[in-house]
Scaffold this motif. Structure first.
Motif, PDB file in Angstrom:
ATOM      1  N   GLY A  24       0.783  -1.225   0.000  1.00 54.12           N
ATOM      2  CA  GLY A  24       0.000   0.000   0.000  1.00 54.12           C
ATOM      3  C   GLY A  24       0.814   1.274   0.000  1.00 54.12           C
ATOM      4  N   ASP A  25       2.096   1.155   0.282  1.00 53.54           N
ATOM      5  CA  ASP A  25       2.962   2.343   0.271  1.00 53.54           C
ATOM      6  C   ASP A  25       3.370   2.615  -1.175  1.00 53.54           C
ATOM      7  N   PRO A  26       3.018   3.774  -1.733  1.00 55.37           N
ATOM      8  CA  PRO A  26       3.298   4.039  -3.148  1.00 55.37           C
ATOM      9  C   PRO A  26       4.775   4.077  -3.499  1.00 55.37           C
ATOM     10  N   VAL A  27       5.633   4.263  -2.509  1.00 53.46           N
ATOM     11  CA  VAL A  27       7.069   4.363  -2.763  1.00 53.46           C
ATOM     12  C   VAL A  27       7.787   3.066  -2.399  1.00 53.46           C
ATOM     13  N   ARG A  28       7.469   2.480  -1.249  1.00 58.91           N
ATOM     14  CA  ARG A  28       8.266   1.382  -0.707  1.00 58.91           C
ATOM     15  C   ARG A  28       7.709  -0.008  -1.025  1.00 58.91           C
ATOM     16  N   GLU A  29       6.493  -0.111  -1.528  1.00 61.05           N
ATOM     17  CA  GLU A  29       5.909  -1.435  -1.729  1.00 61.05           C
ATOM     18  C   GLU A  29       6.737  -2.284  -2.697  1.00 61.05           C
ATOM     19  N   ARG A  30       6.995  -3.541  -2.289  1.00 59.48           N
ATOM     20  CA  ARG A  30       7.672  -4.512  -3.150  1.00 59.48           C
ATOM     21  C   ARG A  30       7.006  -5.871  -2.966  1.00 59.48           C
ATOM     22  N   VAL A  31       6.855  -6.584  -4.068  1.00 54.30           N
ATOM     23  CA  VAL A  31       6.357  -7.966  -4.024  1.00 54.30           C
ATOM     24  C   VAL A  31       7.344  -8.796  -4.823  1.00 54.30           C
ATOM     25  N   GLU A  32       8.117  -9.656  -4.138  1.00 53.70           N
ATOM     26  CA  GLU A  32       9.225 -10.375  -4.764  1.00 53.70           C
ATOM     27  C   GLU A  32       9.050 -11.880  -4.634  1.00 53.70           C
ATOM     28  N   ARG A  33       9.270 -12.588  -5.721  1.00 57.26           N
ATOM     29  CA  ARG A  33       9.282 -14.053  -5.727  1.00 57.26           C
ATOM     30  C   ARG A  33      10.726 -14.520  -5.554  1.00 57.26           C
ATOM     31  N   VAL A  34      10.953 -15.384  -4.568  1.00 59.39           N
ATOM     32  CA  VAL A  34      12.298 -15.880  -4.309  1.00 59.39           C
ATOM     33  C   VAL A  34      12.223 -17.356  -3.942  1.00 59.39           C
ATOM     34  N   THR A  35      13.353 -18.027  -4.087  1.00 58.19           N
ATOM     35  CA  THR A  35      13.453 -19.399  -3.597  1.00 58.19           C
ATOM     36  C   THR A  35      13.690 -19.367  -2.091  1.00 58.19           C
ATOM     37  N   PRO A  36      13.459 -20.477  -1.398  1.00 52.61           N
ATOM     38  CA  PRO A  36      13.797 -20.492   0.031  1.00 52.61           C
ATOM     39  C   PRO A  36      15.255 -20.126   0.302  1.00 52.61           C
ATOM     40  N   ALA A  37      16.166 -20.597  -0.560  1.00 53.25           N
ATOM     41  CA  ALA A  37      17.584 -20.278  -0.358  1.00 53.25           C
ATOM     42  C   ALA A  37      17.835 -18.782  -0.501  1.00 53.25           C
ATOM     43  N   GLU A  38      17.199 -18.150  -1.493  1.00 57.37           N
ATOM     44  CA  GLU A  38      17.364 -16.700  -1.674  1.00 57.37           C
ATOM     45  C   GLU A  38      16.765 -15.932  -0.495  1.00 57.37           C
ATOM     46  N   ALA A  39      15.638 -16.410   0.005  1.00 61.72           N
ATOM     47  CA  ALA A  39      15.027 -15.742   1.160  1.00 61.72           C
ATOM     48  C   ALA A  39      15.927 -15.837   2.384  1.00 61.72           C
ATOM     49  N   ALA A  40      16.542 -17.017   2.566  1.00 63.26           N
ATOM     50  CA  ALA A  40      17.376 -17.240   3.739  1.00 63.26           C
ATOM     51  C   ALA A  40      18.627 -16.380   3.730  1.00 63.26           C
ATOM     52  N   ALA A  41      19.067 -15.958   2.548  1.00 60.98           N
ATOM     53  CA  ALA A  41      20.346 -15.249   2.433  1.00 60.98           C
ATOM     54  C   ALA A  41      20.209 -13.734   2.552  1.00 60.98           C
ATOM     55  N   ARG A  42      18.987 -13.225   2.754  1.00 63.13           N
ATOM     56  CA  ARG A  42      18.788 -11.776   2.744  1.00 63.13           C
ATOM     57  C   ARG A  42      18.332 -11.244   4.089  1.00 63.13           C
ATOM     58  N   ASP A  43      18.642  -9.970   4.306  1.00 62.68           N
ATOM     59  CA  ASP A  43      18.097  -9.226   5.440  1.00 62.68           C
ATOM     60  C   ASP A  43      16.897  -8.441   4.906  1.00 62.68           C
TER      61      ASP A  43
END
Length: 411
Positions: free
Chosen positions: A168-187
């Motif tokens: 809902g935030d016009p500037v910060r909204e993000r919807v990202e598809r990732v693998t479990p490994a990619e999700a685990a590697a990010r902050d």
């Protein structure tokens, strides 16, 4: 009266919702997004108890209160707490769009067949088991239970994670598809709204009449003919029925099926909604388990190896079924009994293995009980008559952790 206003996917609430309020309670971002009436007291939500006490003081004097919340405040939100404290009759709830509805909308997917599980302020364990067992899950996250932790727990599962941030935030909204490994590697920071966990092949699903996860389908303790098996090496349905009753598989559980053979017990536990790991030492057995799971439309993780050695690398189970083991049976039962949170069920055809299995259950602190199952099935005879054909007797032992019996095991 307490007016509870959901702010949808981040849009500020309408000014008229707070007009006339003498106390406005909400998160800092919600309060900053609206112009408060002149003279209104503002309480930033942190610990709930002080805020509820302040609300109570205003309610007692019949002074109007507005509570601002995210999305639909009746959906894993503050409505429950307010209703428990002040009663539903004092609440005027004006829901917004929940983060779950918004996230699925961003993907163009229906969500009437999704399971929604909250890991906000709760252990991540239940959310992980639900994601392993169901093809479409929405996880409400929180500190320590976010996309990275969820991804790390799902590394060996064929899932896609959709991380929705600042919906809902016009500037910060993000919807990202990732693998479990990619999700685990990010902050991922602190602005994650919701994480969707999807089996890509089954994300769309079929048309629904009743919302919620897929029903189990007709019957349980299915006939042996419902499974591929070798030379009748399968847990018979009479034994399976009692074993399932003692295992109590349910959504959010982790169940092991040790010496799974055809995987009939594993498949049936998965049909009840549990996340299931089947351990089988033969290569052809591994293939049969996977085929049976696919035939019944359920997810079963199959581990090729011999117990108890391979058990060390598995997550602790809620319940365990042991249907094989041979000379290693006492060691297997001991290993399972030490780690099971709720129950261990052991099926044995050999009389001389019963004492050792029982000792393993009791020495691990479980309350042990059992039964000898002897059944006879109708079998046809010439002349359109029937006889009773006796099946081989089977000992079924079960051990229940006392805490689970007396209080129930939390999820």
């Amino acid at each position: 009266m307490i007016t509870v206003v959901g702010t949808g996917t981040g849009a500020p609430p309408p000014e008229e919702a707070v007009a006339g309020a003498e106390l406005v309670v909400g998160g800092r971002r919600h309060l900053d997004a609206v112009r408060l009436p002149e003279g209104a007291e503002r309480v930033v939500l942190g610990p709930l108890a002080p805020a509820l006490d302040t609300i109570g003081e205003y309610v007692a004097k019949e002074r109007p209160v507005v509570v601002l919340a995210s999305g639909d405040p009746g959906f894993f939100g503050i409505v429950r707490v307010l209703a428990e404290r002040f009663g539903p009759g004092l609440l005027d709830v004006r829901p917004g769009v929940s983060s779950v509805a918004a996230a699925f909308a961003r993907l163009g997917l229906p969500w009437d067949d999704a399971v929604v599980v909250s890991a906000h302020g709760r252990a991540l364990r239940t959310a992980v088991q639900v994601c392993r067992a169901r093809p479409k899950v929405a996880v409400l996250t929180g500190p320590g239970s976010g996309p990275a932790e969820l991804g790390a727990a799902l590394l060996h599962h064929d899932r896609v994670l959709v991380v929705a941030t600042a919906l809902g935030d016009p500037v910060r909204e993000r919807v990202e598809r990732v693998t479990p490994a990619e999700a685990a590697a990010r902050d991922w920071g602190t602005a994650v709204s919701v994480v969707l966990c999807l089996d890509g092949a089954r994300a769309l699903g079929a048309a629904r009449t009743v919302a919620g996860p897929d029903a189990m389908g007709p019957g349980w303790a299915l006939d042996e003919g419902a499974f591929a098996h070798r030379d009748s090496m399968i847990t018979k349905f009479e034994v399976r029925a009692l074993a399932l009753a003692r295992l109590g598989p349910r959504l959010g559980d982790q169940v092991w099926d040790i010496g799974a053979g055809s995987g009939s017990v594993a498949v049936e536990c998965a049909r009840f909604g549990a996340a299931v790991t089947a351990v089988e030492k033969t290569a052809d057995g591994v293939g049969r388990i996977r085929a049976n799971a696919a035939a019944h439309g359920v997810d079963v993780r199959v581990v090729h190896g011999a117990a108890p050695t391979v058990l060390a690398g598995l997550d602790d189970p809620d319940a365990v079924f042991v249907g094989g083991g041979g000379r290693e049976l006492p060691a297997i039962v001991t290993a399972c009994a030490r780690r099971a949170r709720r129950a261990v069920v052991v099926a044995m055809a050999a009389l001389d293995r019963v004492p050792a299995a029982r000792a393993a259950l009791t020495h691990a602190g479980l309350d042990c009980d059992g039964v000898l199952l002897q059944s006879s099935r109708l079998a046809p005879l010439p002349g359109d008559v029937a006889r009773l054909a006796a099946a081989n007797p089977v000992f079924l032992l079960w051990g229940v952790r006392p805490r689970a019996r007396d209080e129930g095991v939390d999820q």
